[in-house]
Write a protein that holds these residues in place. Structure first.
Motif, short mmCIF file in Angstrom:
data_model
loop_
_atom_site.label_atom_id
_atom_site.label_comp_id
_atom_site.label_asym_id
_atom_site.label_seq_id
_atom_site.Cartn_x
_atom_site.Cartn_y
_atom_site.Cartn_z
N UNK A 1 0.85 -1.19 0.00
CA UNK A 1 0.00 0.00 0.00
C UNK A 1 0.89 1.25 0.00
N UNK A 2 0.64 2.12 -0.99
CA UNK A 2 1.39 3.37 -1.06
C UNK A 2 0.54 4.57 -0.69
N UNK A 3 -0.78 4.44 -0.84
CA UNK A 3 -1.66 5.58 -0.60
C UNK A 3 -3.00 5.07 -0.09
N UNK A 4 -3.72 5.93 0.61
CA UNK A 4 -4.97 5.55 1.27
C UNK A 4 -6.00 6.66 1.08
N UNK A 5 -7.25 6.43 1.50
CA UNK A 5 -8.22 7.52 1.42
C UNK A 5 -7.79 8.78 2.17
N UNK A 6 -7.11 8.60 3.30
CA UNK A 6 -6.69 9.78 4.08
C UNK A 6 -5.28 10.26 3.71
N UNK A 7 -4.56 9.51 2.88
CA UNK A 7 -3.22 9.89 2.43
C UNK A 7 -3.14 9.68 0.91
#
Length: 195
Positions: A135-141
């Motif tokens: 995972x490199x990115x998320x809803x909050x990032x």
């Protein structure tokens, strides 16, 4: 399953470097596997974007299945069994999804935990053995423009990266740092699994 005789299909040059550092055979397939799918068995390898909270940047995931945007199962041969990787459902996206609300809607509609552009085409090839991603990115990032800096063939678009940095320096640096950390963890996990 082990990594012998399998090609790790990477969308970007950075992902391929992580595979090479791990000592596994790799191929640069480009975004959405535009460069073609290698012969023989393949593993979808690289970065993924979380569709739900709870998957932090750097989390290594091992897909149990792949679904399309309607929730239809494209592949469900089960996880590779990589120690320390979290089992997830991957969404076969046809474009980068960076809007937090859209990510959450896709999670609710499909049940997918994370998305990438390559696992769907690799699954449709009939050669996919599994998915190992970080995972490199998320809803909050979110990515903050970082994805715009990758060309379709997997190389870098340096002017686009410079524009993304100029538009959101803090966000760009955070996203780049998250991606580097994720690639490092992915490479370490692949190295441990392939030995």
């Amino acid at each position: 399953m082990d990594a012998d005789g399998v090609t790790f299909a990477c969308a970007t040059a950075a992902e391929q470097r992580a595979a090479r550092r791990a000592g596994v055979r790799s191929a640069l397939v480009g975004l959405g596997a535009r460069n073609g799918v290698p012969e023989g068995p393949v593993v979808s390898f690289g970065l993924t974007g979380a569709l739900r909270d709870g998957l932090a940047p750097g989390t290594v995931v091992d897909a149990t299945r792949i679904v399309d945007v309607e929730g239809t199962v494209l592949w469900d041969d089960g996880p590779l069994g990589v120690p320390g990787a979290e089992p997830v459902t991957i969404l076969a996206a046809d474009r980068v999804v960076d809007d937090p609300d859209e990510r959450r809607r896709l999670h609710e509609r499909t049940g997918a935990d994370a998305a990438d552009l390559e696992s769907g085409p690799l699954a449709r090839s009939g050669r996919l053995q599994g998915v190992l991603r970080a995972v490199s990115d998320t809803p909050s990032r979110p990515l903050d423009g970082l994805a715009d800096g990758v060309k379709a063939d997997g190389g870098y678009d340096w002017p686009a990266l410079a524009r993304a940095f100029a538009q959101s320096p803090r966000g760009f640096v955070r996203s780049a740092s998250d991606a580097q950390r994720a690639l490092g963890r992915l490479g370490d996990t692949a190295k441990g699994w392939s030995r």
